[in-house]
Design a protein around this motif. Structure first.
Motif, PDB file in Angstrom:
ATOM      1  N   VAL A 150      26.782  -1.822  -2.557  1.00  0.00           N
ATOM      2  CA  VAL A 150      26.232  -1.219  -2.074  1.00  0.00           C
ATOM      3  C   VAL A 150      24.797  -0.902  -1.944  1.00  0.00           C
ATOM      4  CG1 VAL A 150      25.654   1.798  -2.930  1.00  0.00           C
ATOM      5  CG2 VAL A 150      28.271   0.366  -3.213  1.00  0.00           C
ATOM      6  N   ALA A 151      24.235  -0.182  -0.608  1.00  0.00           N
ATOM      7  CA  ALA A 151      22.841  -0.269  -0.867  1.00  0.00           C
ATOM      8  C   ALA A 151      22.178   0.931  -0.419  1.00  0.00           C
ATOM      9  CB  ALA A 151      22.107  -1.530   0.331  1.00  0.00           C
ATOM     10  N   ILE A 152      21.567   1.523  -1.070  1.00  0.00           N
ATOM     11  CA  ILE A 152      20.520   2.455  -0.688  1.00  0.00           C
ATOM     12  C   ILE A 152      19.359   2.524  -0.323  1.00  0.00           C
ATOM     13  CG2 ILE A 152      19.605   4.777  -1.699  1.00  0.00           C
ATOM     14  CD1 ILE A 152      21.848   4.739  -4.133  1.00  0.00           C
ATOM     15  N   ILE A 153      19.059   2.846   1.588  1.00  0.00           N
ATOM     16  CA  ILE A 153      17.359   2.417   1.989  1.00  0.00           C
ATOM     17  C   ILE A 153      16.490   3.571   2.563  1.00  0.00           C
ATOM     18  CG2 ILE A 153      17.209   1.177   4.487  1.00  0.00           C
ATOM     19  CD1 ILE A 153      18.822  -1.131   2.170  1.00  0.00           C
ATOM     20  N   GLN A 154      15.691   2.882   2.168  1.00  0.00           N
ATOM     21  CA  GLN A 154      14.893   4.468   1.880  1.00  0.00           C
ATOM     22  C   GLN A 154      13.816   4.035   3.596  1.00  0.00           C
ATOM     23  OE1 GLN A 154      13.554   7.977   0.102  1.00  0.00           O
ATOM     24  NE2 GLN A 154      12.684   8.313   1.999  1.00  0.00           N
ATOM     25  N   ASP A 155      13.651   4.940   4.472  1.00  0.00           N
ATOM     26  CA  ASP A 155      12.614   4.592   5.609  1.00  0.00           C
ATOM     27  C   ASP A 155      11.008   4.291   4.843  1.00  0.00           C
ATOM     28  OD1 ASP A 155      11.104   4.221   7.595  1.00  0.00           O
ATOM     29  OD2 ASP A 155      13.011   5.193   9.099  1.00  0.00           O
ATOM     30  N   ILE A 156      10.174   3.490   5.338  1.00  0.00           N
ATOM     31  CA  ILE A 156       9.365   4.025   4.169  1.00  0.00           C
ATOM     32  C   ILE A 156       8.466   3.901   5.791  1.00  0.00           C
ATOM     33  CG2 ILE A 156      10.051   2.549   2.150  1.00  0.00           C
ATOM     34  CD1 ILE A 156       8.534  -0.068   2.819  1.00  0.00           C
ATOM     35  N   SER A 157       8.814   3.912   6.161  1.00  0.00           N
ATOM     36  CA  SER A 157       7.449   3.751   7.547  1.00  0.00           C
ATOM     37  C   SER A 157       6.489   4.956   7.457  1.00  0.00           C
ATOM     38  CB  SER A 157       8.307   4.471   9.353  1.00  0.00           C
ATOM     39  OG  SER A 157       9.514   3.624   9.688  1.00  0.00           O
ATOM     40  N   ALA A 158       6.285   6.129   6.959  1.00  0.00           N
ATOM     41  CA  ALA A 158       5.470   7.171   7.094  1.00  0.00           C
ATOM     42  C   ALA A 158       5.167   6.897   5.481  1.00  0.00           C
ATOM     43  CB  ALA A 158       6.097   8.396   6.591  1.00  0.00           C
ATOM     44  N   ARG A 159       5.262   6.318   4.787  1.00  0.00           N
ATOM     45  CA  ARG A 159       4.479   5.506   3.238  1.00  0.00           C
ATOM     46  C   ARG A 159       3.063   4.419   3.603  1.00  0.00           C
ATOM     47  NH1 ARG A 159       7.899   3.476  -1.056  1.00  0.00           N
ATOM     48  NH2 ARG A 159       7.815   1.580  -0.888  1.00  0.00           N
ATOM     49  N   GLN A 161       2.620   3.956   7.309  1.00  0.00           N
ATOM     50  CA  GLN A 161       1.139   3.979   8.183  1.00  0.00           C
ATOM     51  C   GLN A 161       0.202   4.824   6.795  1.00  0.00           C
ATOM     52  OE1 GLN A 161       3.172   7.167  10.413  1.00  0.00           O
ATOM     53  NE2 GLN A 161       3.671   5.927  11.918  1.00  0.00           N
ATOM     54  N   PHE A 162       0.410   5.888   6.035  1.00  0.00           N
ATOM     55  CA  PHE A 162      -0.597   6.616   5.118  1.00  0.00           C
ATOM     56  C   PHE A 162      -1.472   5.322   4.333  1.00  0.00           C
ATOM     57  CE2 PHE A 162      -1.194   7.303   0.946  1.00  0.00           C
ATOM     58  CZ  PHE A 162      -2.350   8.724   0.821  1.00  0.00           C
ATOM     59  N   GLU A 163      -0.645   4.097   4.243  1.00  0.00           N
ATOM     60  CA  GLU A 163      -1.323   3.050   2.810  1.00  0.00           C
ATOM     61  C   GLU A 163      -2.688   2.104   3.896  1.00  0.00           C
ATOM     62  OE1 GLU A 163       1.586   0.483   2.495  1.00  0.00           O
ATOM     63  OE2 GLU A 163       1.988   1.880   0.263  1.00  0.00           O
ATOM     64  N   SER A 164      -1.765   2.553   5.381  1.00  0.00           N
ATOM     65  CA  SER A 164      -2.498   1.453   6.013  1.00  0.00           C
ATOM     66  C   SER A 164      -4.233   3.065   6.652  1.00  0.00           C
ATOM     67  CB  SER A 164      -2.540   1.409   7.121  1.00  0.00           C
ATOM     68  OG  SER A 164      -2.962   1.678   9.033  1.00  0.00           O
ATOM     69  N   ARG A 165      -3.637   3.598   6.535  1.00  0.00           N
ATOM     70  CA  ARG A 165      -4.561   5.027   6.911  1.00  0.00           C
ATOM     71  C   ARG A 165      -5.648   4.408   5.023  1.00  0.00           C
ATOM     72  NH1 ARG A 165      -1.106   8.283   8.325  1.00  0.00           N
ATOM     73  NH2 ARG A 165      -1.195  10.120   6.798  1.00  0.00           N
ATOM     74  N   MET A 166      -5.006   4.650   4.541  1.00  0.00           N
ATOM     75  CA  MET A 166      -6.154   4.701   3.341  1.00  0.00           C
ATOM     76  C   MET A 166      -6.632   3.209   3.474  1.00  0.00           C
ATOM     77  SD  MET A 166      -5.544   7.126   1.843  1.00  0.00           S
ATOM     78  CE  MET A 166      -6.351   6.928  -0.085  1.00  0.00           C
ATOM     79  N   LEU A 167      -6.470   2.388   4.203  1.00  0.00           N
ATOM     80  CA  LEU A 167      -6.902   1.473   3.742  1.00  0.00           C
ATOM     81  C   LEU A 167      -7.952   0.707   4.906  1.00  0.00           C
ATOM     82  CD1 LEU A 167      -4.189  -2.070   3.606  1.00  0.00           C
ATOM     83  CD2 LEU A 167      -6.111  -1.705   1.445  1.00  0.00           C
ATOM     84  N   GLN A 168      -8.111   1.927   5.794  1.00  0.00           N
ATOM     85  CA  GLN A 168      -8.973   1.855   7.390  1.00  0.00           C
ATOM     86  C   GLN A 168     -10.177   2.866   6.154  1.00  0.00           C
ATOM     87  OE1 GLN A 168      -9.695   0.710   9.614  1.00  0.00           O
ATOM     88  NE2 GLN A 168      -7.478  -0.877   9.400  1.00  0.00           N
ATOM     89  N   SER A 169      -9.551   3.952   5.197  1.00  0.00           N
ATOM     90  CA  SER A 169     -10.265   4.694   5.284  1.00  0.00           C
ATOM     91  C   SER A 169     -11.949   3.930   4.190  1.00  0.00           C
ATOM     92  CB  SER A 169      -9.951   5.489   3.806  1.00  0.00           C
ATOM     93  OG  SER A 169     -11.172   6.614   3.875  1.00  0.00           O
ATOM     94  N   GLU A 170     -10.901   2.888   3.543  1.00  0.00           N
ATOM     95  CA  GLU A 170     -11.893   2.389   2.188  1.00  0.00           C
ATOM     96  C   GLU A 170     -12.893   1.548   2.979  1.00  0.00           C
ATOM     97  OE1 GLU A 170      -8.713   0.571  -0.953  1.00  0.00           O
ATOM     98  OE2 GLU A 170      -8.282   2.282  -1.297  1.00  0.00           O
ATOM     99  N   LYS A 171     -12.351   0.990   4.146  1.00  0.00           N
ATOM    100  CA  LYS A 171     -13.297   0.115   5.085  1.00  0.00           C
ATOM    101  C   LYS A 171     -14.654   0.398   5.340  1.00  0.00           C
ATOM    102  CE  LYS A 171      -9.605  -3.470   5.642  1.00  0.00           C
ATOM    103  NZ  LYS A 171      -8.999  -4.038   7.289  1.00  0.00           N
TER     104      LYS A 171
END
Length: 173
Positions: A150-159, A161-171
């Protein structure tokens, strides 16, 4: 009705006993209480609707053949496959990052009873070949006959994208 005026569900059958000459001698009426069976069927249907309506993707697949047996509506929509198409596929068909060997290593602790569930991230491949990142919580139900994953899957595309924006902001800081 039973004692106490409780309503029950019942199946009725009628059979006849015939004489040697073929004429009807008597009728036998049988009532079978199916109240509990009907209640269990309603509960099973309710559970099926809840699983199918979940916003998380949910998959069940045979522990031997690895073929999907149940895939809920969210998963079918996100992947772009029909139920019939998915029943011919396995997790390896939608997880391009795994080989049969690497997937076998991943699920080995579940099959050996060393872990109750595993959590990992990977990508899923849609029917149109596009990819999306997912978080997978996988469990082996050995009490099912045959055993199923049994697999429960969460699409983490939004997460992601948020992490990517945070990394860009830190840079930029």
């Amino acid at each position: 009705r039973r004692a106490g005026d409780v309503m029950i569900s019942a199946l009725q059958s009628v059979s006849g006993i015939r004489r040697k000459d073929g004429s009807l001698e008597s009728l036998i009426f049988t009532l079978r209480d199916v109240t509990e069976r009907n209640r269990a069927e309603r509960e099973l249907n309710r559970l099926g609707r809840i699983i199918d309506e979940s916003p998380n993707e949910m998959y069940m697949f045979d522990a031997q053949s690895m073929r999907f047996t149940v895939v809920n509506a969210s998963a079918r929509r996100n992947l772009g496959y029909t139920t019939e198409e998915l029943r011919t596929l396995t997790p390896l068909d939608i997880k391009p990052g795994f080989t049969p060997e690497s997937f076998a290593l991943l699920v080995a602790p579940l099959q050996a009873g060393k872990r109750e569930s595993i959590l990992f991230e990977t990508n899923h491949r849609r029917k149109d070949a596009s990819l999306y990142p997912v978080e997978v919580r996988l469990h082996l139900s050995e009490t099912s006959v045959p055993p199923i994953f049994v697999a429960i899957i969460q699409d983490i595309s939004a997460r992601r994208q948020f992490e990517s924006r945070m990394l860009q902001s830190e840079k930029l800081s």
